[in-house]
Write an enzyme that holds these catalytic residues in place. Structure first.
Site, short mmCIF file in Angstrom:
data_model
loop_
_atom_site.label_atom_id
_atom_site.label_comp_id
_atom_site.label_asym_id
_atom_site.label_seq_id
_atom_site.Cartn_x
_atom_site.Cartn_y
_atom_site.Cartn_z
N ASP A 1 -0.11 2.38 6.25
CA ASP A 1 -0.12 3.07 7.67
C ASP A 1 0.24 4.47 7.57
OD1 ASP A 1 -1.14 0.64 9.11
OD2 ASP A 1 0.78 -0.09 8.49
N LYS B 1 -3.48 7.73 4.99
CA LYS B 1 -4.36 7.96 3.91
C LYS B 1 -5.70 8.30 4.63
CE LYS B 1 -3.49 3.76 2.40
NZ LYS B 1 -2.51 3.27 3.28
N HIS C 1 -7.90 2.51 8.04
CA HIS C 1 -7.69 3.81 7.99
C HIS C 1 -8.29 4.58 9.17
CE1 HIS C 1 -7.05 3.14 3.36
NE2 HIS C 1 -6.20 2.33 4.06
N GLN D 1 -3.17 -0.01 1.55
CA GLN D 1 -2.00 -0.56 1.91
C GLN D 1 -0.97 0.55 1.06
OE1 GLN D 1 -3.27 -4.29 0.12
NE2 GLN D 1 -2.32 -5.21 1.85
N THR E 1 1.32 -7.75 -1.26
CA THR E 1 -0.34 -7.90 -1.37
C THR E 1 -0.59 -8.21 -2.77
OG1 THR E 1 -2.23 -6.84 -0.95
CG2 THR E 1 -0.58 -5.31 -1.75
N ASP F 1 4.42 16.24 13.92
CA ASP F 1 4.29 16.53 15.30
C ASP F 1 5.58 15.64 15.73
OD1 ASP F 1 2.51 14.48 14.61
OD2 ASP F 1 1.99 14.57 16.60
N SER G 1 0.48 17.48 7.98
CA SER G 1 -0.28 16.87 8.88
C SER G 1 0.58 17.10 10.39
CB SER G 1 -0.77 15.78 8.78
OG SER G 1 -1.63 14.92 9.74
#
Length: 400
Positions: free
Chosen positions: A14, A17, A44, A212, A227, A313, A385
């Site tokens: 999370d 990606k 995603h 993941q 996983t 942000d 980002s």
């Protein structure tokens, strides 16, 4: 771009990606996005500049840019879930190829997965409930587990699906209905051999999209809350000789469901637009940036060439957010989680027990988040980002 890039989450998943892959596809001429682990449990999220949004599972996150997807042999393919996703995207099957050696997930794998997790009660390991792990486990003990290429032959497919149903128990669906649906998948999707993926890599720059996160890796994560998938760069290295290793982190650490989370802080005001508590995954948890765990992820993944830092942000709107630089574990300071021997689940389980007793020791608020993360993870930040779309990304041109 003129080189291959592998995108791997350095946390519990999370981290963003999908949005990073989308931005890479928007920035350069990408031949294809190659999925190299996981299956239909991926989620995603991509938002384009014109407002289109999709949560990608099996299609690659470059699909809205018209970039083809190739599902490699390391992906667990779920034809029923894929058909639903394709319909939501306008059925872009011309953009999809699938390695015939990839394992097939079935309704019986999914039902068995859910029964197993439900039976654990309050001691759940954590699961997406999609049967991906059950598919992997079944294949280990059954050399003739169904694979994508089986969807090209009714006789062989029915025999293998019938064996799964017999071994795993009911799923509430008629066998022949599943056979018909999987045969339709085989007629619709371009099923190819492994050399096809090798050829893609010679035709232009490709992006490898992971699922993941490294801290959930089947061998390196906090066992048993992991996983059934290799989430490091190891699968990419088997597919490709040379590529740039891009690790993705958020400015805050997140985790779905059960398992150690040293920096968790429910008091942080961090609203989540795309993740929520789920029946199988459990609660969506948030906490301070865990530099200790992310450093471990970098180390066990074999290092990274560059970083993508998402959600930059957020710190301005959450003044309480901090970076955790060390733990206190049984009275001892930890700045490094020492990796154990390869494929030693006993070591990983003991490590999980210790991390369950760990607490944040050193928390700090940096003036410059990308610069601080660069220093703490000993890798340069290539992508910053500040929002969900490609337009919200800043590249530093270390990826060419």
């Amino acid at each position: 771009m003129n080189e291959h890039v592998a995108v791997v989450d350095l946390g519990y998943g999370d981290a963003g990606k999908g949005t990073v892959v989308d931005a890479l596809c928007d920035r350069g001429r990408i031949r294809a996005v190659l999925r190299f682990n996981g299956g239909a449990q991926a989620a995603h999220n991509v938002v384009t500049e014109d407002g289109r949004q999709h949560t990608f599972a099996q299609f690659g996150s470059g699909t809205l840019r018209g970039v083809p997807t190739h599902l490699t042999r390391f992906v667990v393919v779920d034809p029923l879930a894929l058909a639903a996703e394709a319909a939501a995207l306008g059925n872009p099957y011309e953009l999809l190829t699938v390695d015939g050696d990839a394992l097939l997930a079935t309704p019986w794998h999914r039902a068995a997965n859910q029964r197993r997790e439900r039976a654990r009660g309050g001691s759940r390991h954590g699961s997406c409930g999609m049967g991906v792990g059950e598919t992997m486990a079944y294949a280990l003990g059954h050399p003739h587990a169904p694979r994508v290429a089986d969807t090209l032959s009714r006789t062989g497919l029915r025999r293998r699906l019938a064996a799964v149903e017999s071994d795993l128990g009911p799923a509430g669906v008629p066998l022949d209905d599943v056979v018909d649906a999987y045969l339709a998948f085989g007629r619709t999707v371009a099923i190819v051999g492994t050399p096809y993926g090798e050829r893609l890599l010679t035709e232009g720059a490709c992006v490898f999209e992971g699922a993941q996160g490294v801290l959930l890796d089947e061998w390196r994560g906090w066992h048993p809350h992991t996983t059934w998938s290799t989430t490091t760069f190891d699968n990419v290295a088997e597919l490709c000789g040379s590529f740039t290793r891009l690790g993705v982190v958020r400015t805050y650490t997140t985790r779905h469901g059960a398992g150690p989370f040293v920096t968790e802080d429910p008091a942080l005001n961090l609203p989540e637009g795309h993740n929520a508590t789920g029946e199988w995954q459990g609660a969506f948890r948030v906490g301070h940036f865990d530099a200790v765990a992310h450093r471990y992820a970098v180390e066990v993944a074999g290092g990274v060439d560059a970083l993508a830092v998402t959600h930059l942000d957020i710190p301005d709107s959450c003044p309480e957010l901090r970076i955790c630089e060390s733990y206190a574990v049984d009275g001892e300071p930890w700045t490094r989680i020492e990796p154990g021997p390869a494929r030693d689940l006993g070591h990983q389980e003991a490590l999980t027990a210790r991390l369950n007793r760990a607490e944040p020791r050193t928390l700090s608020r940096p003036a410059d988040w990308p610069e601080a993360i660069e220093g703490l993870l000993s890798a340069p930040v290539e992508i910053e980002s500040y929002g969900p779309s490609s337009a919200d990304k800043k590249f530093r041109n270390r990826i060419h």
